[in-house]
Design a protein around this motif. Structure first.
Motif, mmCIF file in Angstrom:
data_model
loop_
_atom_site.group_PDB
_atom_site.id
_atom_site.type_symbol
_atom_site.label_atom_id
_atom_site.label_comp_id
_atom_site.label_asym_id
_atom_site.label_seq_id
_atom_site.Cartn_x
_atom_site.Cartn_y
_atom_site.Cartn_z
ATOM 1 N N VAL A 1 -6.365 -80.620 -4.862
ATOM 2 C CA VAL A 1 -7.409 -80.760 -3.632
ATOM 3 C C VAL A 1 -6.594 -80.925 -2.421
ATOM 4 O O VAL A 1 -6.150 -82.003 -2.426
ATOM 5 N N VAL A 2 -6.582 -79.987 -1.626
ATOM 6 C CA VAL A 2 -5.972 -80.566 -0.352
ATOM 7 C C VAL A 2 -6.787 -79.967 1.073
ATOM 8 O O VAL A 2 -7.647 -79.298 0.790
ATOM 9 N N GLU A 3 -6.369 -80.555 2.187
ATOM 10 C CA GLU A 3 -6.993 -79.956 3.333
ATOM 11 C C GLU A 3 -6.928 -78.526 3.445
ATOM 12 O O GLU A 3 -5.562 -77.914 3.232
ATOM 13 N N ARG A 4 -7.997 -77.980 3.868
ATOM 14 C CA ARG A 4 -8.307 -76.397 3.939
ATOM 15 C C ARG A 4 -6.852 -76.085 4.895
ATOM 16 O O ARG A 4 -6.705 -76.602 5.867
ATOM 17 N N VAL A 5 -6.489 -74.460 4.604
ATOM 18 C CA VAL A 5 -5.617 -74.229 5.741
ATOM 19 C C VAL A 5 -6.255 -73.305 6.598
ATOM 20 O O VAL A 5 -7.160 -72.534 6.199
ATOM 21 N N ASP A 6 -5.982 -73.566 8.005
ATOM 22 C CA ASP A 6 -6.531 -72.828 9.053
ATOM 23 C C ASP A 6 -5.555 -71.672 9.366
ATOM 24 O O ASP A 6 -5.000 -71.732 10.535
ATOM 25 N N TYR A 7 -5.578 -70.703 8.587
ATOM 26 C CA TYR A 7 -4.655 -69.525 8.537
ATOM 27 C C TYR A 7 -4.972 -68.612 9.757
ATOM 28 O O TYR A 7 -4.254 -67.990 10.476
ATOM 29 N N LEU A 8 -6.163 -68.605 10.412
ATOM 30 C CA LEU A 8 -6.525 -68.165 11.606
ATOM 31 C C LEU A 8 -5.849 -68.660 12.916
ATOM 32 O O LEU A 8 -5.888 -67.966 13.921
ATOM 33 N N SER A 9 -5.840 -69.829 12.907
ATOM 34 C CA SER A 9 -5.099 -70.345 14.090
ATOM 35 C C SER A 9 -3.696 -70.728 14.064
ATOM 36 O O SER A 9 -2.936 -71.043 14.970
ATOM 37 N N ASP A 10 -3.040 -70.666 12.713
ATOM 38 C CA ASP A 10 -1.660 -70.947 12.873
ATOM 39 C C ASP A 10 -0.933 -69.898 12.795
ATOM 40 O O ASP A 10 -1.132 -68.987 12.017
ATOM 41 N N GLY B 1 -6.901 -63.320 -0.344
ATOM 42 C CA GLY B 1 -5.663 -63.391 0.794
ATOM 43 C C GLY B 1 -5.740 -61.933 1.349
ATOM 44 O O GLY B 1 -5.634 -61.773 2.806
ATOM 45 N N LEU B 2 -6.228 -60.760 0.903
ATOM 46 C CA LEU B 2 -6.309 -59.581 1.257
ATOM 47 C C LEU B 2 -7.556 -59.529 2.380
ATOM 48 O O LEU B 2 -7.464 -58.951 3.356
ATOM 49 N N LYS B 3 -8.644 -60.428 2.097
ATOM 50 C CA LYS B 3 -9.630 -60.318 2.810
ATOM 51 C C LYS B 3 -9.150 -61.209 4.247
ATOM 52 O O LYS B 3 -9.427 -60.693 5.366
ATOM 53 N N ALA B 4 -8.435 -61.967 4.168
ATOM 54 C CA ALA B 4 -7.715 -62.526 5.296
ATOM 55 C C ALA B 4 -6.999 -61.765 6.201
ATOM 56 O O ALA B 4 -6.911 -61.958 7.597
ATOM 57 N N TYR B 5 -5.948 -61.007 5.374
ATOM 58 C CA TYR B 5 -5.067 -60.355 5.953
ATOM 59 C C TYR B 5 -6.010 -59.080 6.857
ATOM 60 O O TYR B 5 -5.762 -58.715 8.116
ATOM 61 N N LYS B 6 -7.309 -58.773 6.269
ATOM 62 C CA LYS B 6 -7.973 -57.673 7.073
ATOM 63 C C LYS B 6 -8.528 -58.026 8.190
ATOM 64 O O LYS B 6 -8.777 -57.561 9.320
ATOM 65 N N LYS B 7 -8.801 -59.539 8.164
ATOM 66 C CA LYS B 7 -9.416 -60.132 9.375
ATOM 67 C C LYS B 7 -8.159 -60.194 10.468
ATOM 68 O O LYS B 7 -8.650 -60.175 11.535
ATOM 69 N N ILE B 8 -7.149 -60.660 9.947
ATOM 70 C CA ILE B 8 -6.054 -60.932 11.028
ATOM 71 C C ILE B 8 -5.746 -59.391 11.570
ATOM 72 O O ILE B 8 -5.530 -59.471 12.773
ATOM 73 N N VAL B 9 -5.906 -58.366 10.849
ATOM 74 C CA VAL B 9 -5.522 -57.078 11.331
ATOM 75 C C VAL B 9 -6.494 -56.772 12.507
ATOM 76 O O VAL B 9 -6.211 -56.204 13.448
ATOM 77 N N GLU B 10 -7.816 -56.958 12.145
ATOM 78 C CA GLU B 10 -9.044 -56.522 13.097
ATOM 79 C C GLU B 10 -8.776 -57.465 14.281
ATOM 80 O O GLU B 10 -9.094 -56.895 15.526
ATOM 81 N N GLU B 11 -8.617 -58.832 14.062
ATOM 82 C CA GLU B 11 -8.543 -59.476 15.459
ATOM 83 C C GLU B 11 -7.456 -58.905 16.259
ATOM 84 O O GLU B 11 -7.466 -58.971 17.238
#
Length: 331
Positions: free
Chosen positions: A245-254, A318-328
């Motif tokens: 259990v680790v701190e959640r990754v804020d991949y959208l801002s990093d 991860g694919l959902k995150a990828y689609k969100k990054i592409v859309e942004e």
């Protein structure tokens, strides 16, 4: 004798050029004994390595000596080579995690390499090591790996099919592996307790010497437990990545996480090596390694082994995150 062998080798080379390509040595193992010997400083994560291959070839052929025995981040760079016996070496080059040599005859080929990043730092004075000799059974009859580390370390090893041993000499710690298999090891700095007495330690109060000594020992023991905990966590995480259990990754801002997810998504379903991610993102090897571990713990990527290599893939999350990054990026 060597002059005669040279003439024969040149004739063989001319014949193979006229009749076709020079073959890669196959069939019976062309190498009877293959040994990797390194002197390494964990503090700088660099050292030197010598590889010795005992070769017996009746025909001119290429032999391949793998360099990818360690983690994907490990860097082994050829510096020089020599040969002994009746072995003639017509050429040696380093190519994609292996050394390829054009040889003929019987003798020993010696390679000298500069080695870096064989270890991963777990904490202050604590390091991890991975060794895999599984893929060497097709080219060698016997394989050994001997690593001499500068400093005194306690060693913890988990091995599959590999024989291993540990010894210490002066300020060096030696770990040796034999056979074909896998091993994971952890090294932690040895803590030496000096004998404390009122005569040698004037700081200790003569009224309560035992209490002072007790607190000193307690401090050392606590520090030792912390390091042991880091090692235990390493083995636990390598076995069950998802359980930490680790701190959640804020991949959208990093930007670093976003870049890694983006190149993995752009690659489709084929996956990428960590070295390819480094090349495509421009991030450092250590940064990519740390971020991939976090992404794996978050369930955004998965790492699958194929032969000697570890390929990184996006999970469904991860694919959902990828689609969100592409859309942004498109908006």
């Amino acid at each position: 004798m060597r002059a005669e062998l040279l003439v024969l080798a040149v004739l063989a080379l001319l014949i193979t050029i006229l009749t076709g390509t020079i073959p890669i040595a196959s069939g019976a193992s062309p190498i009877s004994d293959l040994s990797y010997y390194a002197v390494y400083d964990p503090r700088t994560n660099c050292g030197v390595m010598e590889i010795r291959a005992r070769i017996n070839l009746e025909d001119l052929a290429y032999i391949e000596i793998p360099l990818n025995l360690f983690s994907e981040e490990a860097q082994l760079n050829l510096v020089n080579y020599t040969s002994s016996g009746d072995l003639l070496v017509l050429g040696v080059e380093e190519n994609e995690k292996r050394v390829v040599a054009l040889v003929y005859g019987t003798g020993e080929l010696e390679l000298l390499l500069y080695a870096c990043d064989l270890l991963e730092e777990l904490g202050v004075g604590a390091y991890s090591l991975e060794v895999s000799t599984e893929g060497l059974s097709s080219i060698a009859l016997n394989v050994s790996v001997v690593l001499v580390f500068v400093g005194n370390y306690s060693v913890y090893v988990e091995a599959v099919k590999l024989e291993w041993s540990e010894s210490k000499l002066d300020n060096f710690t030696l770990i040796s592996f034999k056979g074909f298999g896998l091993a994971r090891a952890a090294l932690i700095s040895s803590i030496e307790l000096e004998e404390i007495s009122p005569e040698t330690s004037p700081e200790i109060s003569l009224e309560h010497p035992q209490r002072e000594v007790q607190w000193s020992v307690v401090g050392v023991v606590v520090g030792f437990i912390v390091v042991i905990g880091a090692v235990a966590a390493y083995f636990l995480v390598t076995r069950r990545r998802g359980g930490l259990v680790v701190e959640r990754v804020d991949y959208l801002s990093d930007s670093g996480y976003r870049a890694i997810i983006r190149v993995l998504g752009d690659s489709g379903n084929k996956g990428l090596l960590q070295s390819e991610i480094v090349s495509k993102t421009g991030l450092s090897k250590s940064s990519v390694s740390r971020k991939l571990r976090r992404l794996e713990e978050e369930g955004l990527v998965t790492i699958k082994r194929s032969g000697k290599y570890n390929y990184v893939y996006l999970t469904e999350k991860g694919l959902k995150a990828y689609k969100k990054i592409v859309e942004e990026a498109a908006s």
